[in-house]
Design an enzyme around this catalytic site. Structure first.
Site, PDB file in Angstrom:
ATOM      1  N   GLU A 397       5.068  17.065 -17.683  1.00 23.57           N
ATOM      2  CA  GLU A 397       5.539  18.339 -17.230  1.00 23.57           C
ATOM      3  C   GLU A 397       4.673  19.517 -18.351  1.00 23.57           C
ATOM      4  O   GLU A 397       4.543  19.322 -19.326  1.00 23.57           O
ATOM      5  CB  GLU A 397       7.100  18.427 -17.635  1.00 23.57           C
ATOM      6  CG  GLU A 397       7.953  17.753 -16.488  1.00 23.57           C
ATOM      7  CD  GLU A 397       9.398  17.922 -17.081  1.00 23.57           C
ATOM      8  OE1 GLU A 397       9.838  19.047 -17.336  1.00 23.57           O
ATOM      9  OE2 GLU A 397      10.211  17.081 -16.618  1.00 23.57           O
TER      10      GLU A 397
HETATM   11  C1  NOJ Z   1      12.132  19.744 -18.705  1.00 25.81           C
HETATM   12  C2  NOJ Z   1      13.060  19.086 -17.735  1.00 25.81           C
HETATM   13  O1  NOJ Z   1      12.647  17.911 -17.722  1.00 25.81           O
HETATM   14  C3  NOJ Z   1      13.066  19.767 -16.358  1.00 25.81           C
HETATM   15  O2  NOJ Z   1      14.351  19.246 -15.804  1.00 25.81           O
HETATM   16  C4  NOJ Z   1      13.417  21.433 -16.713  1.00 25.81           C
HETATM   17  O3  NOJ Z   1      13.389  21.895 -15.497  1.00 25.81           O
HETATM   18  C5  NOJ Z   1      12.130  21.762 -17.496  1.00 25.81           C
HETATM   19  N1  NOJ Z   1      12.120  21.267 -18.897  1.00 25.81           N
HETATM   20  C6  NOJ Z   1      12.108  23.389 -17.596  1.00 25.81           C
HETATM   21  O4  NOJ Z   1      13.071  23.439 -18.591  1.00 25.81           O
END
Ligand code: NOJ
Length: 550
Positions: A397
């Site tokens: 991510e």
């Molecule tokens: C990490 C999390 O895994 C995800 O669910 C979240 O939306 C994002 N960060 C953004 O904060």
């Protein structure tokens, strides 16, 4: 400067043109680019077709801690609109889609004695639709939404959960493992553990500061390892997939050059990332020594008979150590760290004993604690390389939040500048990064912040009965990157990444040929006319031209 981007698709082959040295801005062969969502944040259908209740259903319905009092009951309605999601993924040209499975949609009570066929059908349909479009599924088994019945038994604070998680994983490997080759067991155990620390943090909102966090961390780490070993013993030889875990990383930059502040950085890195990473990826396994020593010492001083940090047995250390095929890293931001001044500083976490701060000149985002610090990504990748033998890293991510506008220039800058730092880590520092994931495909339910901030490359129109998805300008740039396998030099120029003038012509690299992209052989030219930048893309096929202005 006002800038126009004009993309023109021509049915022609490109011409050979001299070009700048763009190797640093080019993705390595076989590098994978993808985008992510999670079940509770996007699926909706919270009580449909046999799905059981999970802790986020309960938390969003009952707790006062979601700022706009919203829920994920409907969210982006991907439970019904997943085909539209796949269409968007095709437009983006991604190699993979990272999504999570809702445990209680498959196993309504959390236990394997009752399987919900409608839930199985939903994920089969999604996986098949992705594969039909040559998009690899990267599946997260657990992204924060524990079946409520398991929480009633203590949830992740109860070590027995590791057995039930393994049972659930066996169901997933058996049902989907013939087609899913990338598995992430658990997404971000650090945040999940906070849900067992502070009532206002995340579901389930257990108030057990100083104790619950470490109990949950222990169970999450052993749960991950049990599932990795299960795959190894029962599935790997047939299915030949990869299994890893996603950890949340922030880079901590020493506030000054002093030895104390450098130690504070190391302490913070070990407490936040090392606590989860060292048992799995560290040479000796187990929690980092600095974490064990600190929590053991403070626990004793506080009058506990045993450390608040639950110990691994020697067998557990051996099972957990090496339980990985890759390192999943979430990176959003960085912070400054310094040693506390004994008399004046109030510490909010006595175990870590570090004072965190902001960068005064960093760009802000809609989530206040996510300051934009692209160079921190390069630093954390180097830290991981040094600490864990240059393990293969999947950036699971990385994303930017704003108020949801379609013309989201700041998101594009975030994307390009982070990719650029990542590529420097790869090309200049030798970091073993194999994939990049942008968070998120869609605007969605952002946990305690509800729908007040957005991370998506697609805007979701919740008030429209069809919950329509609209691509933002970042989506167009992202699709250029996935197709060209190069960073757009003009964006790097704006963000100060390259100093030379790129107003003359350069050619884009041919992207690596994966089956679904083989048609995208293309080259382009970029030129400046009367202060406007023009980019002309010459392709052998037409992708549907677009024009946008920023
Ligand atoms: C990490 C999390 O895994 C995800 O669910 C979240 O939306 C994002 N960060 C953004 O904060």
């Amino acid at each position: 400067m006002k800038r126009f981007w004009v993309y023109i698709n021509l049915i022609t082959s490109a011409w050979g043109i001299s070009h700048h040295n763009v190797s640093n801005h080019t993705f390595p062969t076989d590098f994978m680019i993808g985008i992510a969502t999670s079940a509770y944040q996007t699926e909706g259908g919270w009580n449909e077709s046999g799905k059981g209740v999970n802790i986020w259903d309960t938390f969003s319905h009952e707790s006062p801690w979601i700022v706009d009092r919203s829920t994920g009951d409907i969210a982006a309605d991907s439970y019904h609109l997943y085909r539209q999601d796949v269409e968007a993924l095709v437009q983006l040209g991604v190699d993979f889609y990272q999504f999570s499975i809702s445990w209680s949609r498959i196993l309504p009570t959390g236990f394997v004695n009752e399987v919900n066929q409608a839930g199985v059908d939903y994920y089969n349909n999604l996986i098949n639709e992705l594969l039909k479009n040559h998009i690899e599924p990267m599946v997260v088994m657990y992204h924060w939404d524990l079946p409520q019945q398991l929480q009633d038994l203590g949830g992740w604070a109860n070590p027995v959960m590791a057995d039930y998680f393994q049972d659930y994983a066996r169901v997933l490997f058996s049902m989907f493992g013939d087609r899913v080759k990338w598995w992430i067991t658990i997404s971000d155990p650090h945040s999940i553990s906070y849900g067992y620390s502070e009532p206002q943090s995340y579901a389930p909102g257990v108030n057990a500061s100083g104790v619950g966090y470490y109990l949950a961390a222990y169970t999450l780490i052993t749960s991950h390892a049990n599932v990795y070993r299960l795959y190894e013993q029962e599935f790997r030889s047939k299915q030949r997939g990869k299994v890893g875990i996603t950890l949340n990383g922030e880079w901590y930059e020493p506030k000054t050059d002093s030895q104390e502040d450098k130690q504070a950085t190391e302490m913070a890195m070990q407490f936040v990332l090392g606590l989860f990473a060292n048992p799995i990826y560290g040479l000796k396994g187990d929690y980092p020594d600095v974490v064990k020593n600190q929590v053991n010492r403070i626990s004793a001083a506080e009058g506990y008979h045993r450390s608040r940090l639950r110990k691994f047995s020697p067998d557990e250390i051996a099972t957990v150590k090496g339980a990985y095929d890759f390192f999943g890293l979430n990176y959003y931001t960085s912070r400054t760290t310094r040693a506390p001044k004994p008399t004046t500083d109030v510490k909010n976490n006595p175990d870590i004993n570090v004072i965190f701060g902001d960068f005064s000149n960093a760009t802000k985002s809609a989530v206040p604690y996510y300051e934009v610090v692209p160079w921190g990504l390069r630093k954390i990748l180097n830290w991981i390389k040094k600490e864990y033998k240059n393990v293969p890293v999947v950036i699971t991510e990385n994303g930017f939040s704003d108020d949801g506008k379609v013309n989201d220039t700041e998101r594009t800058k975030y994307l390009v500048s982070h990719m650029s730092e990542m590529l420097k880590a790869v090309h200049e520092d030798g970091c073993n990064v194999i994939a990049y994931t942008y968070w998120s495909l869609l605007d969605s339910f952002e946990w305690n912040l509800g729908y007040t901030v957005t991370f998506g490359m697609y805007q979701v129109n919740y008030s429209n009965p069809n919950i329509t998805r609209i691509p933002k300008s970042s989506a167009y740039v992202f699709s250029e990157i996935t197709r060209n396998r190069n960073l757009p030099l003009d964006y790097l120029k704006i963000t100060g990444e390259i100093s030379e003038d790129v107003t003359d012509i350069y050619s884009l690299q041919h992207r690596n040929s994966t089956p679904h992209h083989s048609a995208a052989s293309c080259k382009g030219i970029f030129f400046n006319y009367s202060g406007f930048y023009f980019y002309v893309w010459l392709a052998t096929v037409t992708y549907g031209g677009y024009i946008f202005i920023s």
